[in-house]
Design a protein around this motif. Structure first.
Motif, short mmCIF file in Angstrom:
data_model
loop_
_atom_site.label_atom_id
_atom_site.label_comp_id
_atom_site.label_asym_id
_atom_site.label_seq_id
_atom_site.Cartn_x
_atom_site.Cartn_y
_atom_site.Cartn_z
N ILE A 1 14.40 17.47 -4.47
CA ILE A 1 14.03 18.40 -5.53
C ILE A 1 12.89 18.93 -5.29
CG2 ILE A 1 14.07 18.26 -8.02
CD1 ILE A 1 15.80 15.77 -7.99
N GLY A 2 12.03 18.59 -5.00
CA GLY A 2 10.67 19.04 -5.04
C GLY A 2 10.70 20.25 -3.75
N ALA A 3 11.19 20.07 -2.84
CA ALA A 3 11.19 20.98 -1.63
C ALA A 3 12.25 22.18 -2.25
CB ALA A 3 11.91 20.39 -0.44
N PHE A 4 13.11 22.07 -2.93
CA PHE A 4 14.13 22.88 -3.49
C PHE A 4 13.20 23.77 -4.46
CE2 PHE A 4 16.76 24.50 -7.01
CZ PHE A 4 17.52 25.50 -6.44
N LEU A 5 12.40 23.13 -5.51
CA LEU A 5 11.62 23.69 -6.50
C LEU A 5 10.53 24.46 -5.87
CD1 LEU A 5 11.63 20.80 -9.13
CD2 LEU A 5 12.99 23.01 -9.21
N ALA A 6 9.95 24.13 -4.68
CA ALA A 6 8.94 24.66 -4.18
C ALA A 6 9.49 25.95 -3.54
CB ALA A 6 8.33 24.02 -3.17
N MET A 7 10.60 25.93 -3.02
CA MET A 7 11.20 27.28 -2.53
C MET A 7 11.59 28.21 -3.55
SD MET A 7 10.75 27.04 0.51
CE MET A 7 11.55 28.45 1.28
N SER A 8 12.01 27.80 -4.71
CA SER A 8 12.21 28.47 -6.08
C SER A 8 11.18 29.38 -6.25
CB SER A 8 12.91 27.65 -6.95
OG SER A 8 14.13 26.79 -6.53
N THR A 9 9.99 28.71 -5.98
CA THR A 9 8.80 29.65 -6.51
C THR A 9 8.65 30.85 -5.90
OG1 THR A 9 7.21 28.33 -5.11
CG2 THR A 9 7.56 27.31 -7.21
N ILE A 10 9.25 31.10 -4.58
CA ILE A 10 9.28 32.30 -3.74
C ILE A 10 10.17 33.19 -4.41
CG2 ILE A 10 9.84 33.15 -1.54
CD1 ILE A 10 8.77 30.55 -0.31
N GLY A 11 11.41 32.64 -4.82
CA GLY A 11 12.30 33.69 -5.64
C GLY A 11 11.98 34.05 -6.93
N ILE A 12 11.21 33.05 -7.59
CA ILE A 12 10.64 33.61 -8.89
C ILE A 12 9.44 34.70 -8.61
CG2 ILE A 12 8.99 32.74 -10.67
CD1 ILE A 12 10.77 30.11 -10.58
N LEU A 13 8.61 34.26 -7.61
CA LEU A 13 7.56 35.30 -7.46
C LEU A 13 8.22 36.87 -7.19
CD1 LEU A 13 4.40 35.77 -6.95
CD2 LEU A 13 4.98 35.25 -4.61
N ILE A 14 9.33 36.84 -6.32
CA ILE A 14 9.73 38.04 -5.97
C ILE A 14 10.57 38.61 -7.33
CG2 ILE A 14 11.87 39.00 -4.65
CD1 ILE A 14 11.15 36.85 -2.42
N ALA A 15 11.09 37.77 -8.19
CA ALA A 15 11.70 38.12 -9.17
C ALA A 15 10.81 38.89 -10.17
CB ALA A 15 12.78 37.13 -9.80
N VAL A 16 9.61 38.27 -10.47
CA VAL A 16 8.73 38.61 -11.33
C VAL A 16 8.02 39.76 -10.92
CG1 VAL A 16 6.28 37.90 -12.29
CG2 VAL A 16 8.13 36.19 -12.45
N LEU A 17 7.69 39.95 -9.47
CA LEU A 17 7.08 41.07 -8.93
C LEU A 17 7.88 42.29 -9.02
CD1 LEU A 17 5.23 39.60 -5.76
CD2 LEU A 17 4.15 40.61 -8.02
N VAL A 18 9.37 42.15 -8.79
CA VAL A 18 10.15 43.30 -8.94
C VAL A 18 10.19 43.73 -10.26
CG1 VAL A 18 12.82 44.11 -8.69
CG2 VAL A 18 11.38 42.78 -6.84
N ASN A 19 10.32 42.91 -11.17
CA ASN A 19 10.38 43.27 -12.73
C ASN A 19 9.15 43.90 -13.26
OD1 ASN A 19 11.77 42.96 -15.20
ND2 ASN A 19 10.38 41.85 -16.01
N ALA A 20 7.98 43.30 -12.78
CA ALA A 20 6.72 44.14 -12.95
C ALA A 20 6.57 45.40 -12.65
CB ALA A 20 5.67 43.07 -12.88
N LEU A 21 7.04 45.51 -11.40
CA LEU A 21 6.72 47.01 -10.91
C LEU A 21 7.85 47.76 -10.85
CD1 LEU A 21 5.12 45.25 -7.38
CD2 LEU A 21 3.97 46.32 -9.13
N ILE A 22 9.12 47.50 -10.95
CA ILE A 22 9.98 48.48 -10.84
C ILE A 22 10.79 48.25 -12.29
CG2 ILE A 22 12.44 48.90 -9.82
CD1 ILE A 22 11.30 47.76 -7.32
N PHE A 23 11.46 47.18 -12.76
CA PHE A 23 12.32 47.28 -13.93
C PHE A 23 11.73 47.13 -15.16
CE2 PHE A 23 14.96 45.14 -10.80
CZ PHE A 23 15.74 46.51 -10.44
N GLN A 24 10.72 46.36 -15.46
CA GLN A 24 9.82 46.24 -16.48
C GLN A 24 10.62 45.89 -17.74
OE1 GLN A 24 7.28 49.79 -16.77
NE2 GLN A 24 6.17 49.25 -14.93
#
Length: 189
Positions: free
Chosen positions: A95-118
């Motif tokens: 579960i920890g390995a999955f959640l650690a990898m999920s943080t990369i997806g979260i980071l990308i989603a947050v950056l895309v939202n902050a920089l493009i979609f807002q």
């Protein structure tokens, strides 16, 4: 200083601090486990200072009462998930390995939202996702910390493991606090 807070909150400084936190997060294992004890402690304190500088503007954006309330909510959630991680017999590794990898997806989603979609709606939805992921990571990190200590460890190794554990849990706590603040925080007028 309001000018500094505005520069951190709205200017490129927030991205410099954010990149510093992410970069130090990736470099931490090498710095803490491979360098001197002084280097390990310095890495932790630089990490804490970067987080402090990044979240300092939040104290201007939210009321003191809501900051205190969210801090106690975060503390209770953190303590509960950490206690679960410490006491459970279940292996949280997968579960920890999955959640650690999920943080990369979260980071990308947050950056895309902050920089493009807002999108404020997406940001609000991400608040719940991030809190759940980091609650799970807290349980996993606590279990991992408990499992890495060996009776035969030399005192330097124990110190390094303690610093690294504090490093991981500190990041999880602050991340949960920031995102819970977006859910429960009350903005100043």
């Amino acid at each position: 200083n309001p000018a500094i807070m505005q520069a951190v909150a709205l200017g490129p400084m927030k991205w410099v601090l954010f990149i510093g936190i992410i970069g130090l997060g990736f470099m931490a294992p090498r710095l803490i486990m491979g360098g001197s004890i002084v280097t390990a402690q310095a890495a932790f304190w630089v990490y804490a200072a970067l987080w402090g500088a990044l979240i300092a503007p939040l104290f201007y954006l939210y009321t003191g009462d809501s900051m205190a309330r969210v801090f106690f909510i975060t503390s209770a959630a953190f303590a509960g998930t950490s206690l679960y991680g410490y006491t459970t017999k279940r292996d949280l590794g997968p579960i920890g390995a999955f959640l650690a990898m999920s943080t990369i997806g979260i980071l990308i989603a947050v950056l895309v939202n902050a920089l493009i979609f807002q999108s404020s709606g997406f940001q609000y939805l991400m608040s719940f996702v991030v809190v759940l992921v980091f609650a799970g990571l807290t349980a996993y990190e606590t279990q991992m910390i408990k499992n890495v200590y060996l009776d035969s460890d030399h005192s330097d190794v124990v110190t390094r493991k303690a610093i690294f554990g504090a490093f991981m849990l500190y990041g999880s706590f602050v991340t949960m606090f920031v995102w819970l603040l977006q859910i429960f925080g009350v903005a100043r007028n």
